[in-house]
Design a protein around this motif. Sequence first.
Motif, PDB file in Angstrom:
ATOM      1  N   GLN A 140       0.249  34.478  19.390  1.00 22.26           N
ATOM      2  CA  GLN A 140       1.168  33.354  19.518  1.00 22.26           C
ATOM      3  C   GLN A 140       0.395  32.053  19.717  1.00 22.26           C
ATOM      4  OE1 GLN A 140       4.843  34.386  22.013  1.00 22.26           O
ATOM      5  NE2 GLN A 140       3.363  35.935  22.689  1.00 22.26           N
ATOM      6  N   ALA A 141       1.018  30.940  19.303  1.00 23.83           N
ATOM      7  CA  ALA A 141       0.406  29.620  19.439  1.00 23.83           C
ATOM      8  C   ALA A 141       1.503  28.572  19.548  1.00 23.83           C
ATOM      9  CB  ALA A 141      -0.511  29.322  18.250  1.00 23.83           C
ATOM     10  N   LEU A 142       1.096  27.363  19.925  1.00 25.74           N
ATOM     11  CA  LEU A 142       2.045  26.259  20.048  1.00 25.74           C
ATOM     12  C   LEU A 142       1.356  24.945  19.708  1.00 25.74           C
ATOM     13  CD1 LEU A 142       1.291  24.530  22.839  1.00 25.74           C
ATOM     14  CD2 LEU A 142       2.366  26.498  23.933  1.00 25.74           C
ATOM     15  N   VAL A 143       2.169  23.948  19.413  1.00 22.61           N
ATOM     16  CA  VAL A 143       1.725  22.566  19.288  1.00 22.61           C
ATOM     17  C   VAL A 143       2.559  21.730  20.247  1.00 22.61           C
ATOM     18  CG1 VAL A 143       1.683  20.523  17.804  1.00 22.61           C
ATOM     19  CG2 VAL A 143       0.874  22.707  16.923  1.00 22.61           C
ATOM     20  N   ALA A 144       1.891  20.854  21.016  1.00 24.89           N
ATOM     21  CA  ALA A 144       2.578  19.953  21.938  1.00 24.89           C
ATOM     22  C   ALA A 144       1.971  18.563  21.800  1.00 24.89           C
ATOM     23  CB  ALA A 144       2.452  20.451  23.374  1.00 24.89           C
ATOM     24  N   GLY A 149       8.891  34.277  15.953  1.00 23.72           N
ATOM     25  CA  GLY A 149       9.070  33.261  16.974  1.00 23.72           C
ATOM     26  C   GLY A 149       8.291  33.612  18.224  1.00 23.72           C
ATOM     27  N   ALA A 150       7.944  32.596  19.015  1.00 21.37           N
ATOM     28  CA  ALA A 150       7.216  32.838  20.261  1.00 21.37           C
ATOM     29  C   ALA A 150       8.138  33.460  21.305  1.00 21.37           C
ATOM     30  CB  ALA A 150       6.638  31.532  20.784  1.00 21.37           C
ATOM     31  N   ALA A 157       5.465  29.509  26.053  1.00 22.17           N
ATOM     32  CA  ALA A 157       5.063  28.104  26.118  1.00 22.17           C
ATOM     33  C   ALA A 157       4.875  27.637  27.557  1.00 22.17           C
ATOM     34  CB  ALA A 157       6.077  27.231  25.391  1.00 22.17           C
ATOM     35  N   ALA A 158       5.800  28.003  28.434  1.00 19.16           N
ATOM     36  CA  ALA A 158       5.701  27.555  29.823  1.00 19.16           C
ATOM     37  C   ALA A 158       4.473  28.144  30.507  1.00 19.16           C
ATOM     38  CB  ALA A 158       6.967  27.941  30.582  1.00 19.16           C
ATOM     39  N   ASP A 159       4.213  29.415  30.284  1.00 15.17           N
ATOM     40  CA  ASP A 159       3.058  30.065  30.897  1.00 15.17           C
ATOM     41  C   ASP A 159       1.751  29.452  30.401  1.00 15.17           C
ATOM     42  OD1 ASP A 159       1.640  32.349  32.307  1.00 15.17           O
ATOM     43  OD2 ASP A 159       1.040  32.725  30.235  1.00 15.17           O
ATOM     44  N   LEU A 160       1.658  29.257  29.081  1.00 20.38           N
ATOM     45  CA  LEU A 160       0.431  28.701  28.519  1.00 20.38           C
ATOM     46  C   LEU A 160       0.246  27.249  28.945  1.00 20.38           C
ATOM     47  CD1 LEU A 160      -2.061  28.957  26.763  1.00 20.38           C
ATOM     48  CD2 LEU A 160      -0.643  28.497  24.755  1.00 20.38           C
ATOM     49  N   SER A 161       1.318  26.480  28.993  1.00 18.57           N
ATOM     50  CA  SER A 161       1.215  25.063  29.367  1.00 18.57           C
ATOM     51  C   SER A 161       0.666  24.905  30.773  1.00 18.57           C
ATOM     52  CB  SER A 161       2.580  24.393  29.259  1.00 18.57           C
ATOM     53  OG  SER A 161       3.029  24.378  27.923  1.00 18.57           O
ATOM     54  N   GLU A 162       1.031  25.802  31.676  1.00 19.12           N
ATOM     55  CA  GLU A 162       0.517  25.736  33.046  1.00 19.12           C
ATOM     56  C   GLU A 162      -0.997  25.911  33.072  1.00 19.12           C
ATOM     57  OE1 GLU A 162       1.091  28.067  37.334  1.00 19.12           O
ATOM     58  OE2 GLU A 162       2.526  28.361  35.701  1.00 19.12           O
ATOM     59  N   ARG A 163      -1.500  26.851  32.269  1.00 19.18           N
ATOM     60  CA  ARG A 163      -2.955  27.061  32.229  1.00 19.18           C
ATOM     61  C   ARG A 163      -3.672  25.898  31.547  1.00 19.18           C
ATOM     62  NH1 ARG A 163      -3.377  32.420  29.244  1.00 19.18           N
ATOM     63  NH2 ARG A 163      -1.144  32.178  28.857  1.00 19.18           N
ATOM     64  N   ASP A 213       5.188  17.330  25.791  1.00 24.52           N
ATOM     65  CA  ASP A 213       6.415  17.991  25.343  1.00 24.52           C
ATOM     66  C   ASP A 213       6.100  18.953  24.209  1.00 24.52           C
ATOM     67  OD1 ASP A 213       8.154  16.621  27.091  1.00 24.52           O
ATOM     68  OD2 ASP A 213       8.153  14.876  25.763  1.00 24.52           O
ATOM     69  N   LEU A 214       6.696  20.117  24.273  1.00 22.31           N
ATOM     70  CA  LEU A 214       6.498  21.134  23.242  1.00 22.31           C
ATOM     71  C   LEU A 214       7.091  20.659  21.915  1.00 22.31           C
ATOM     72  CD1 LEU A 214       5.634  24.096  22.571  1.00 22.31           C
ATOM     73  CD2 LEU A 214       7.991  24.737  23.126  1.00 22.31           C
ATOM     74  N   GLU A 215       6.281  20.732  20.860  1.00 28.59           N
ATOM     75  CA  GLU A 215       6.763  20.416  19.514  1.00 28.59           C
ATOM     76  C   GLU A 215       7.293  21.663  18.821  1.00 28.59           C
ATOM     77  OE1 GLU A 215       6.929  17.426  18.102  1.00 28.59           O
ATOM     78  OE2 GLU A 215       6.049  16.362  19.807  1.00 28.59           O
ATOM     79  N   ARG A 216       6.519  22.744  18.879  1.00 29.31           N
ATOM     80  CA  ARG A 216       6.931  23.999  18.248  1.00 29.31           C
ATOM     81  C   ARG A 216       6.023  25.118  18.753  1.00 29.31           C
ATOM     82  NH1 ARG A 216       4.283  20.791  14.762  1.00 29.31           N
ATOM     83  NH2 ARG A 216       2.524  21.593  13.538  1.00 29.31           N
ATOM     84  N   ALA A 217       6.509  26.346  18.652  1.00 27.63           N
ATOM     85  CA  ALA A 217       5.736  27.535  19.012  1.00 27.63           C
ATOM     86  C   ALA A 217       6.078  28.636  18.024  1.00 27.63           C
ATOM     87  CB  ALA A 217       6.049  27.974  20.437  1.00 27.63           C
TER      88      ALA A 217
END
Length: 394
Positions: A240-244, A288-289, A294-300, A312-316
Amino acid sequence: MSGADEPELAVGADAFTERGAGLEVAVVGAGAVGATAAYDLASEGADVTLYDRESVASDATGRAAGICYDAFADGLDAEIANDALERFRAFSGDDTFPFVECPYVWLAREDDADRADAIREQVRHMQDNDVVAFEMDGDALGERFAALRTDDIAVAGVAGGAGYTDPARYTACLAAAATGAGATLETDTPVEVRTDPPRVVRPDGAVHEVDAVLVAAGARTKALLADAGLSIAMKPYRVQALVADGDLAEPMCYDATGDFYLRPHPDGFLAGDGTEEREADPDAYDRGADPTFAADLSERITHRVPTVADSDLERAWAGLCTATPDRDPLVGALEDGLYVATGFQGHGFMRAPAIGERIAEEILGGSGIDAFDPTRFAGDETFDVVEGMTLDRD
């Protein structure tokens, strides 16, 4: 892209020849490796058809992170990664795709002695293999990269030969360049693979008999070959991955203790971890993620890069990588006229320019990559899925 839209690659030493004249090849899978191999084969005069069940870069390549580096302790891995970087640089440009030079940092925290020792050993091996890599403590790293929190870092490795790009744009460019060199692109064409003689069967039942078939269909490679009666030691697994949004100019970073990576992105930053260490079904996995990802990864991430705390999260999303028993890929001839390229443990895109070139060379009659010979396994091995981004002491 076609016709006037075909990119003019800065080929340099890749100038067209006719070594492949009279050779007909089907490449199954228009991801980064398949598109590169199709380009290299067509550039040598081979009659190439590049097939994909969907569109160019529609599957794993289009979901890749686009991180590129040569920070490998193993000499062969470092050589291949360096060659790939050189081709990324040579092919990139205003009319093709961007390649952004950016240092790559991998680090371990003070309470993580095993990973810290592994990083120190990795850096020594890299330097022995002439890879430009340095060891830094937290203070030195903080002076070099102001964006990073470094007060809890025991050691970091820093590789200067690195950068990032857009995987979909790279692959579209190479596929278009392949057609410009004479290849035929057939998308929305889910073919079947057959052997003895090598051939592919189109959806309408038409048979395309060729001199060689290269299966570079990512996670679907195993099923395609199984339908042809061949087994390979490969398992797909979900990542999984995300862009913010957020301000990150450099570096690209792998926090080994925190178990995540991130890089700058035009929309802010791209980050990922989320490896599921079990086999996934390429036709039924969740693209989909996960809800909490997203919340867990953003904290790290914000622990390591405090300046992006309010991003702000753009997409995951989720994609697939491919694993093998020894974590080395399967690249080369499975049998006469049938070739494979898969099992890259999450490092396929970053090595695609070099792997595509090498598998094309083998198909043209040259030598393969002995260490990646797919016949080193019987194909029925039992093994666990292990995340590709780990700290090895090779």
